[in-house]
Design a protein around this motif. Structure first.
Motif, PDB file in Angstrom:
ATOM      1  N   GLN A 100       0.827  -1.209   0.000  1.00  0.00           N
ATOM      2  CA  GLN A 100       0.000   0.000   0.000  1.00  0.00           C
ATOM      3  C   GLN A 100       0.862   1.260   0.000  1.00  0.00           C
ATOM      4  O   GLN A 100       0.537   2.247  -0.675  1.00  0.00           O
ATOM      5  CB  GLN A 100      -0.924  -0.023   1.206  1.00  0.00           C
ATOM      6  N   TYR A 131       2.116  -7.409  -3.032  1.00  0.00           N
ATOM      7  CA  TYR A 131       0.759  -7.991  -3.031  1.00  0.00           C
ATOM      8  C   TYR A 131       0.815  -9.484  -3.360  1.00  0.00           C
ATOM      9  O   TYR A 131       0.115 -10.305  -2.747  1.00  0.00           O
ATOM     10  CB  TYR A 131      -0.136  -7.269  -4.042  1.00  0.00           C
ATOM     11  N   SER A 159      -5.544  -6.811  -6.359  1.00  0.00           N
ATOM     12  CA  SER A 159      -4.820  -5.540  -6.210  1.00  0.00           C
ATOM     13  C   SER A 159      -3.578  -5.529  -7.087  1.00  0.00           C
ATOM     14  O   SER A 159      -3.250  -4.517  -7.728  1.00  0.00           O
ATOM     15  CB  SER A 159      -4.432  -5.323  -4.743  1.00  0.00           C
TER      16      SER A 159
END
Length: 203
Positions: free
Chosen positions: A35, A53, A76
């Motif tokens: 993130q 991820y 993601s």
């Protein structure tokens, strides 16, 4: 990475509880790092986000975490890159395995027997089917070729449980065990002691 290292050592010492905790921490940490990289918006940042991820998804599936969470991690990653077909096939095999679709998992993973992570999944699927001889041979192959990795240690431990016997794949493991115990004690000391691990004064 510290959590992953600790998990590997705990696993080597047959401490499954602390190993699971450390690996869950590793998955959560990878997701957080992803993130952070994602927010940078740079090509390098997005590439690192994809890698993190994918690593989060792999750790989640490997150690029996929530399949939907792993799929969210993959989704993601897919927003920023096209996942390699072989890697995606491996993930699909592990997803089927963790969903209880053993026959489907074997069908997906068998063509990827040259891939250590796929072979580990195939070994587990065969074990769950009760095909212990085939499973043991595959676990042994991964343990030998990946002896210095968490995957290799995991496969060795699965093999030991099937054979109901403790053994080492590599002779040097017994020599390294005392060092591993010292390292894990140091990790625990750093984790539990709020003080800095060392201080330096320059005059």
């Amino acid at each position: 990475k510290l959590a992953t290292v600790r998990a590997a050592i705990y696993s080597e010492m047959d401490d499954s509880t602390n190993s699971s905790i450390a690996l869950q921490t590793a998955a959560d940490t990878c997701a957080l790092v992803a993130q952070m990289h994602e927010q940078s918006g740079t090509p390098k940042g997005l590439r690192l986000a994809v890698e993190s991820y994918i690593q989060s998804a792999w750790i989640t599936l490997w150690f029996g975490g929530d399949v939907e969470v792993a799929q969210e991690f993959l989704a993601s990653a897919s927003t920023h890159a096209i996942i390699d077909e072989i890697e995606l096939q491996r993930f699909n095999g592990w997803i089927s395995l963790r969903q209880g679709n053993i026959v489907e998992a074997i069908k997906i993973l068998q063509p990827l027997a040259d891939d250590a992570f796929a072979l580990a999944g195939l070994s587990l699927a065969l074990e769950l089917q009760g095909k212990l001889k085939e499973s043991s041979i595959n676990y042994l192959n991964v343990a030998r070729t990946q002896g210095g990795t968490i995957l290799g240690v995991w496969c060795r431990n699965r093999l030991q449980k099937i054979l109901k016997s403790n053994f080492e794949i590599r002779d040097e493991v017994e020599l390294l065990r005392p060092l591993a115990e010292k390292i894990i004690n140091t990790f625990d000391l750093i984790k539990n002691d709020p003080r800095e691990p060392f201080s330096l004064t320059v005059e």
